[in-house]
Design a protein around this motif. Structure first.
Motif, short mmCIF file in Angstrom:
data_model
loop_
_atom_site.label_atom_id
_atom_site.label_comp_id
_atom_site.label_asym_id
_atom_site.label_seq_id
_atom_site.Cartn_x
_atom_site.Cartn_y
_atom_site.Cartn_z
N HIS A 1 -0.54 98.23 0.37
CA HIS A 1 -1.43 97.84 -0.74
C HIS A 1 -1.46 96.32 -0.87
O HIS A 1 -0.40 95.66 -0.86
CB HIS A 1 -0.91 98.45 -2.04
CG HIS A 1 -1.74 98.18 -3.26
ND1 HIS A 1 -1.79 96.94 -3.87
CD2 HIS A 1 -2.54 98.99 -3.99
CE1 HIS A 1 -2.58 97.00 -4.91
NE2 HIS A 1 -3.06 98.25 -5.02
N ILE A 2 -2.66 95.76 -0.97
CA ILE A 2 -2.82 94.32 -1.15
C ILE A 2 -3.86 94.08 -2.24
O ILE A 2 -4.90 94.74 -2.27
CB ILE A 2 -3.29 93.63 0.15
CG1 ILE A 2 -2.25 93.79 1.26
CG2 ILE A 2 -3.58 92.15 -0.08
CD1 ILE A 2 -2.71 93.24 2.61
N ALA B 1 -7.83 105.19 -4.84
CA ALA B 1 -6.81 104.46 -4.09
C ALA B 1 -6.03 105.41 -3.18
O ALA B 1 -5.75 105.08 -2.02
CB ALA B 1 -5.84 103.76 -5.05
N GLN B 2 -5.72 106.61 -3.67
CA GLN B 2 -4.99 107.58 -2.88
C GLN B 2 -5.82 108.06 -1.70
O GLN B 2 -5.33 108.16 -0.57
CB GLN B 2 -4.58 108.77 -3.74
CG GLN B 2 -3.70 109.78 -3.02
CD GLN B 2 -2.41 109.16 -2.51
OE1 GLN B 2 -1.71 108.47 -3.25
NE2 GLN B 2 -2.11 109.37 -1.24
N ALA C 1 -6.80 107.34 4.42
CA ALA C 1 -7.74 107.06 5.51
C ALA C 1 -7.47 105.74 6.22
O ALA C 1 -7.99 105.50 7.31
CB ALA C 1 -9.18 107.05 4.98
N ALA C 2 -6.67 104.87 5.63
CA ALA C 2 -6.42 103.54 6.20
C ALA C 2 -4.93 103.22 6.13
O ALA C 2 -4.19 103.83 5.37
CB ALA C 2 -7.22 102.48 5.45
N ILE D 1 0.04 104.20 -5.12
CA ILE D 1 -0.12 104.84 -3.82
C ILE D 1 1.05 104.52 -2.90
O ILE D 1 1.34 105.26 -1.97
CB ILE D 1 -1.47 104.46 -3.15
CG1 ILE D 1 -1.54 102.96 -2.85
CG2 ILE D 1 -2.62 104.93 -4.00
CD1 ILE D 1 -1.23 102.60 -1.43
N LYS D 2 1.73 103.41 -3.15
CA LYS D 2 2.91 103.07 -2.35
C LYS D 2 4.01 104.08 -2.55
O LYS D 2 4.73 104.46 -1.62
CB LYS D 2 3.40 101.67 -2.68
CG LYS D 2 2.49 100.55 -2.24
CD LYS D 2 3.11 99.19 -2.52
CE LYS D 2 4.41 99.01 -1.78
NZ LYS D 2 5.07 97.74 -2.09
N GLU D 3 4.17 104.54 -3.79
CA GLU D 3 5.17 105.55 -4.11
C GLU D 3 4.83 106.87 -3.42
O GLU D 3 5.72 107.54 -2.87
CB GLU D 3 5.26 105.76 -5.61
CG GLU D 3 5.63 104.53 -6.40
CD GLU D 3 5.54 104.75 -7.90
OE1 GLU D 3 5.35 105.92 -8.30
OE2 GLU D 3 5.64 103.77 -8.64
N GLU D 4 3.54 107.22 -3.43
CA GLU D 4 3.13 108.48 -2.82
C GLU D 4 3.34 108.47 -1.31
O GLU D 4 3.76 109.43 -0.71
CB GLU D 4 1.65 108.74 -3.14
CG GLU D 4 1.36 109.01 -4.61
CD GLU D 4 2.07 110.24 -5.13
OE1 GLU D 4 2.13 111.23 -4.38
OE2 GLU D 4 2.61 110.20 -6.25
N SER D 5 3.04 107.33 -0.69
CA SER D 5 3.13 107.24 0.76
C SER D 5 4.58 107.26 1.24
O SER D 5 4.85 107.57 2.40
CB SER D 5 2.44 105.98 1.27
OG SER D 5 3.11 104.81 0.80
#
Length: 232
Positions: free
Chosen positions: A10-11, A197-198, A203-204, A226-230
């Motif tokens: 994430h950026i 975002a999720q 996809a990326a 999304i960082k937590e989910e990934s």
């Protein structure tokens, strides 16, 4: 530093031509995002770039300058990203501006801190599309071919699909990710909810969140989840 981009999920992207309060900037920098890109398509000057850079430098977060104007290059960023707009009809945005900048600054460029982006603009109404005269009448196979060109022909470290303000074709983006083995896949555009975002993160490799920062700061911060989910 260059090797670390492979771990970035994430950026946040900040535009020097847009205003952000000190409070909102602090929230961005302490949000848990992996890095901050400074860049934009129009209104980019040395003064507004330096002002934003000096404010970001107060915080322990990697900072990247995405260069679109050679007169607005500020020394001190951790990395510099050079967009090469593969679908630009104006050759200046493929190699012309780059050659001119290297002609002027080639002897002092910190090459070890430079990353090239194979950039494809996919929103016909976006400012970047108009500035670069990019051809957006592309089908899925066109975009996949650009991705393969970026990795297999040009050996570029980043392929950046930019929808700039609208949410992209996620199913197509998933196919793009599947054809890239070494090149990091960046996606940006229309990420204004955690759900989007999720989907984009599925996809990326790395998602870029920008416009929502200036519309709803708390919602922007939420996208970092999304960082937590990934990591699960």
């Amino acid at each position: 530093m260059i090797d670390t981009i492979k771990n970035w999920k994430h950026i946040f992207k900040l535009d020097p031509d847009k205003k952000i309060s000190d409070d909102h900037l602090e929230k961005i920098c302490f949000s848990g995002t992996d890095a901050i890109i400074v860049g934009g398509s129009t209104g980019i000057t040395y003064d507004n770039t330096y002002d934003l850079f000096s404010r970001i430098q107060q915080y322990p977060i990697p900072s990247i300058l995405e260069i679109s104007n050679q007169d607005a290059i500020v020394i001190g960023f951790d990395l510099y990203m050079i967009p090469i707009v593969l679908n630009a009809s104006d050759p200046d945005w493929i190699i012309g501006n780059h050659q001119k900048a290297i002609k002027k600054y080639g002897d002092i460029i910190p090459w070890e801190d430079i990353l090239t982006e194979a950039y494809v603009s996919l929103n016909p109404d976006a400012t970047v599309t108009k500035v670069t005269n990019a051809s957006t009448d592309l089908d899925e196979e066109d975009v996949l071919a650009y991705a393969r060109c970026a990795e297999q022909l040009l050996h570029m470290p980043i392929f950046y699909a930019e929808y700039s303000g609208v949410f992209g074709n996620i199913e197509m983006l998933k196919k793009v990710k599947r054809v890239l083995n070494k090149t990091q896949f960046f996606y940006g555009g229309g990420i204004n909810t955690v759900q989007k975002a999720q989907k984009a993160a599925e996809a990326a490799d790395t998602i870029i969140v920008g416009n929502v920062i200036y519309q709803d700061i708390e919602l922007a911060i939420e996208t970092v989840k999304i960082k937590e989910e990934s990591s699960k």
